[in-house]
Design a protein around this motif. Structure first.
Motif, mmCIF file in Angstrom:
data_model
loop_
_atom_site.group_PDB
_atom_site.id
_atom_site.type_symbol
_atom_site.label_atom_id
_atom_site.label_comp_id
_atom_site.label_asym_id
_atom_site.label_seq_id
_atom_site.Cartn_x
_atom_site.Cartn_y
_atom_site.Cartn_z
ATOM 1 N N GLY A 140 -3.076 2.401 3.985
ATOM 2 C CA GLY A 140 -4.411 2.209 3.407
ATOM 3 C C GLY A 140 -5.187 3.514 3.502
ATOM 4 O O GLY A 140 -5.908 3.914 2.897
ATOM 5 N N ILE A 141 -5.183 3.676 5.090
ATOM 6 C CA ILE A 141 -6.073 4.269 5.396
ATOM 7 C C ILE A 141 -5.843 6.016 5.118
ATOM 8 O O ILE A 141 -6.821 6.744 4.655
ATOM 9 C CB ILE A 141 -5.943 4.656 7.237
ATOM 10 C CG1 ILE A 141 -6.528 3.178 7.892
ATOM 11 C CG2 ILE A 141 -6.460 5.892 7.772
ATOM 12 C CD1 ILE A 141 -6.177 3.058 9.261
ATOM 13 N N THR B 246 -1.940 -1.972 -5.531
ATOM 14 C CA THR B 246 -3.019 -1.709 -4.285
ATOM 15 C C THR B 246 -4.177 -1.536 -4.952
ATOM 16 O O THR B 246 -5.301 -2.167 -4.772
ATOM 17 C CB THR B 246 -2.273 -0.831 -3.507
ATOM 18 O OG1 THR B 246 -1.078 -1.308 -3.153
ATOM 19 C CG2 THR B 246 -3.359 -0.551 -2.387
ATOM 20 N N LEU C 294 -7.887 -2.215 5.418
ATOM 21 C CA LEU C 294 -6.910 -1.081 5.493
ATOM 22 C C LEU C 294 -5.871 -1.073 6.717
ATOM 23 O O LEU C 294 -6.329 -0.840 7.821
ATOM 24 C CB LEU C 294 -7.186 0.207 5.188
ATOM 25 C CG LEU C 294 -8.316 0.475 3.966
ATOM 26 C CD1 LEU C 294 -8.808 1.983 4.131
ATOM 27 C CD2 LEU C 294 -7.629 0.183 2.882
ATOM 28 N N VAL D 259 -11.267 -0.337 10.072
ATOM 29 C CA VAL D 259 -9.863 -0.104 9.519
ATOM 30 C C VAL D 259 -8.765 -0.577 10.694
ATOM 31 O O VAL D 259 -9.078 -0.605 11.920
ATOM 32 C CB VAL D 259 -9.495 1.240 8.931
ATOM 33 C CG1 VAL D 259 -10.343 1.716 7.645
ATOM 34 C CG2 VAL D 259 -9.721 2.320 9.989
ATOM 35 N N LEU E 21 -7.288 -4.006 -4.280
ATOM 36 C CA LEU E 21 -8.767 -3.329 -3.661
ATOM 37 C C LEU E 21 -10.002 -3.736 -4.462
ATOM 38 O O LEU E 21 -10.945 -4.062 -4.101
ATOM 39 C CB LEU E 21 -8.412 -1.984 -3.363
ATOM 40 C CG LEU E 21 -7.592 -1.609 -2.309
ATOM 41 C CD1 LEU E 21 -6.997 -0.296 -2.047
ATOM 42 C CD2 LEU E 21 -8.172 -2.129 -0.809
ATOM 43 N N TYR F 160 -11.905 2.631 0.227
ATOM 44 C CA TYR F 160 -12.190 1.165 0.650
ATOM 45 C C TYR F 160 -11.964 0.802 2.135
ATOM 46 O O TYR F 160 -11.098 -0.208 2.583
ATOM 47 C CB TYR F 160 -10.861 0.349 -0.162
ATOM 48 C CG TYR F 160 -10.951 0.374 -1.564
ATOM 49 C CD1 TYR F 160 -11.970 -0.403 -2.200
ATOM 50 C CD2 TYR F 160 -10.325 1.347 -2.328
ATOM 51 C CE1 TYR F 160 -12.072 -0.497 -3.584
ATOM 52 C CE2 TYR F 160 -10.550 1.120 -3.925
ATOM 53 C CZ TYR F 160 -11.411 0.421 -4.343
ATOM 54 O OH TYR F 160 -11.708 0.321 -5.710
ATOM 55 N N ALA F 161 -12.398 1.625 3.015
ATOM 56 C CA ALA F 161 -12.395 1.272 4.518
ATOM 57 C C ALA F 161 -13.265 0.210 4.734
ATOM 58 O O ALA F 161 -13.113 -0.405 5.846
ATOM 59 C CB ALA F 161 -12.883 2.650 5.225
ATOM 60 N N ALA G 121 0.911 -1.155 0.042
ATOM 61 C CA ALA G 121 -0.099 -0.050 0.031
ATOM 62 C C ALA G 121 1.059 1.373 0.234
ATOM 63 O O ALA G 121 0.320 2.501 -0.393
ATOM 64 C CB ALA G 121 -0.943 -0.075 1.130
ATOM 65 N N HIS H 190 -12.842 -5.930 6.807
ATOM 66 C CA HIS H 190 -11.697 -4.767 6.964
ATOM 67 C C HIS H 190 -10.443 -5.244 6.355
ATOM 68 O O HIS H 190 -10.168 -6.303 6.000
ATOM 69 C CB HIS H 190 -11.514 -4.815 8.571
ATOM 70 C CG HIS H 190 -11.120 -6.015 9.241
ATOM 71 N ND1 HIS H 190 -9.970 -6.343 9.627
ATOM 72 C CD2 HIS H 190 -12.076 -6.963 9.784
ATOM 73 C CE1 HIS H 190 -9.934 -7.627 10.185
ATOM 74 N NE2 HIS H 190 -11.154 -8.028 10.352
ATOM 75 N N PHE I 127 -5.945 5.147 0.464
ATOM 76 C CA PHE I 127 -7.070 4.437 0.035
ATOM 77 C C PHE I 127 -8.258 4.560 0.892
ATOM 78 O O PHE I 127 -9.055 3.342 0.880
ATOM 79 C CB PHE I 127 -6.799 3.065 -0.493
ATOM 80 C CG PHE I 127 -5.525 3.197 -1.330
ATOM 81 C CD1 PHE I 127 -5.684 3.088 -2.693
ATOM 82 C CD2 PHE I 127 -4.138 2.880 -1.015
ATOM 83 C CE1 PHE I 127 -4.594 3.084 -3.635
ATOM 84 C CE2 PHE I 127 -2.976 3.058 -1.695
ATOM 85 C CZ PHE I 127 -3.316 2.969 -2.827
ATOM 86 N N ALA I 128 -8.813 5.537 1.434
ATOM 87 C CA ALA I 128 -9.825 5.777 2.305
ATOM 88 C C ALA I 128 -11.089 4.992 1.775
ATOM 89 O O ALA I 128 -11.988 4.617 2.716
ATOM 90 C CB ALA I 128 -9.866 6.985 3.050
#
Ligand SMILES: *Cc1c(COP(=O)(O)O)cnc(C)c1O
Length: 366
Positions: A202-203, A171, A198, A214, A175, A209-210, A164, A196, A206-207
């Motif tokens: 990721g947080i 990534t 991330l 997370v 996702l 995809y939370a 990530a 879950h 790519f938020a």
């Protein structure tokens, strides 16, 4: 040892900064998403019990590496659910079930051993990490078998991102692929399990995809895996030592084991009370590492030794025995980030934090 622990080498830990970072993660993913605070490995060296206590409000659930850590956290009186991120050994299964800890499982066969666990299991799916989990292509069939077992409860379904912070293309594709799988799972498997994916990178990157939850680790401790996001975080740990000796060396003197550094001019050398036994890596030797004294950057000279390190303080107008030295963290207007220390040492911030030695006293503020 005085009350602040300011003897030789200590770590000051800022609880307010921890809470700031947790709230930032929550803001990024939105209020509906649950924050799992990863406190494994003694909360990345920050002290698991103290960190979990400081994040009681911000965290909905805590993540640890194994049963031993989970038991220690539970014994401290933390009432939150606890998810064990790694696989359990066969003999650990019974105590996990008895204490209602949430195990991570990689197959139906493994899941069956946790029948009757009141908290349920976390079903891990391998979508590219290659460490634990059921291969993505088999996940739906395995989950359907699990759902037919009346004694088996699914707390959550997860996967993990290997790159990530290194490979946005992979990534993104990973996702999207996992998102499609989750849609299939939801269609075939009704229920209120949580999805879950991330970790910190990721947080921050790519938020969207939370999903439902997370897993925040490194970012809680104020170090960003994505350099552009560092400015939004507050450093939690300041690692400090002191000047224990000052010496004026002429040109031509070698410094430390291996004689890898020789003064080229008259040099004021401070010997400071930190070494690799404290977690200041020996691999920082002769790599351009610096420390802060009286708000100025001072270069490390020669090899870092077990208990002591030498630094060049010639550029400081004043320096005295007992002066505070910052190895990472802020001093005055200067700040050394853990990421900088890690890069010079040829490693990652996670390893620097978890390598802080047991003789380094943790001092909590805020
Ligand atoms: C340790 C761990 C995390 C936390 O990762 P950070 O990069 O520190 O945020 C998240 N998920 C799993 C499965 C982990 O093992």
């Amino acid at each position: 040892m005085n009350s602040l622990g300011k003897e030789r080498c200590w770590a000051e830990i800022d609880r307010a900064a921890l809470r700031h970072n947790a709230r930032l993660a929550q803001e990024r993913v939105g209020p509906e998403v649950e924050l799992l605070a990863v406190v494994k490995a003694n909360a990345y060296g920050h002290g698991m019990i103290e960190v979990a206590g400081a994040l009681r409000e911000e965290a909905k659930i805590f993540g640890v590496a194994n049963l031993h850590e989970a038991e220690e956290l539970r014994a401290s009186g933390i009432p939150h659910p606890i998810l064990i991120l790694g696989p359990a050994l066969p003999e650990e299964r019974a105590p996990i079930n008895q204490q209602g800890l949430i195990p991570s499982v990689s197959s139906f066969e493994e899941a069956r051993r946790f029948a009757g666990n009141r908290s349920g299991i976390n079903f891990a799916i391998d979508s590219g990490m290659g460490r634990i989990g059921c291969w993505q292509g088999d996940a739906l069939a395995e989950l359907e078998k699990i759902s037919r077992e009346p004694e088996l409860k699914i707390h959550s379904i997860s996967t993990h991102l290997p790159v990530a912070d290194e490979d946005t293309g992979f990534t993104r594709e990973q996702l999207a692929r996992f998102d499609a799988l989750v849609r299939q799972i939801h269609a075939r498997l009704p229920g209120n399990y949580k999805v879950h994916v991330l970790l910190s990178a990721g947080i921050l990157g790519f938020a969207r995809y939370a999903f439902d939850m997370v897993r925040a680790g490194l970012l809680l401790y104020g170090s960003s895996p994505l350099p552009d996001e560092q400015k939004f975080l507050r450093s939690v740990m300041t690692l400090k030592a002191r000047v224990v000796l000052l010496r004026d060396l002429p040109a031509g003197r070698s410094v430390s084991y291996g004689r890898t550094f020789t003064t080229s001019r008259a040099t004021r050398v401070a010997t400071i009370s930190v070494g690799y036994a404290d977690g200041y890596p020996r691999s920082l030797s002769n790599r351009g590492a610096e420390v802060l004294i009286r708000g100025g950057r001072c270069p490390v000279l020669g090899r870092v030794t077990m208990d002591l390190t030498m630094v060049d303080v010639s550029a400081l107008s004043q320096v005295a025995l007992g002066d505070e030295v910052v190895l990472f963290g802020r001093q005055g207007t200067e700040e050394i980030f853990v990421a900088e220390v890690a890069e010079r040492a040829g490693t990652i911030a996670w390893e620097i934090f978890t390598g802080i030695g047991s003789r380094v006293r943790r001092v909590y503020m805020g």
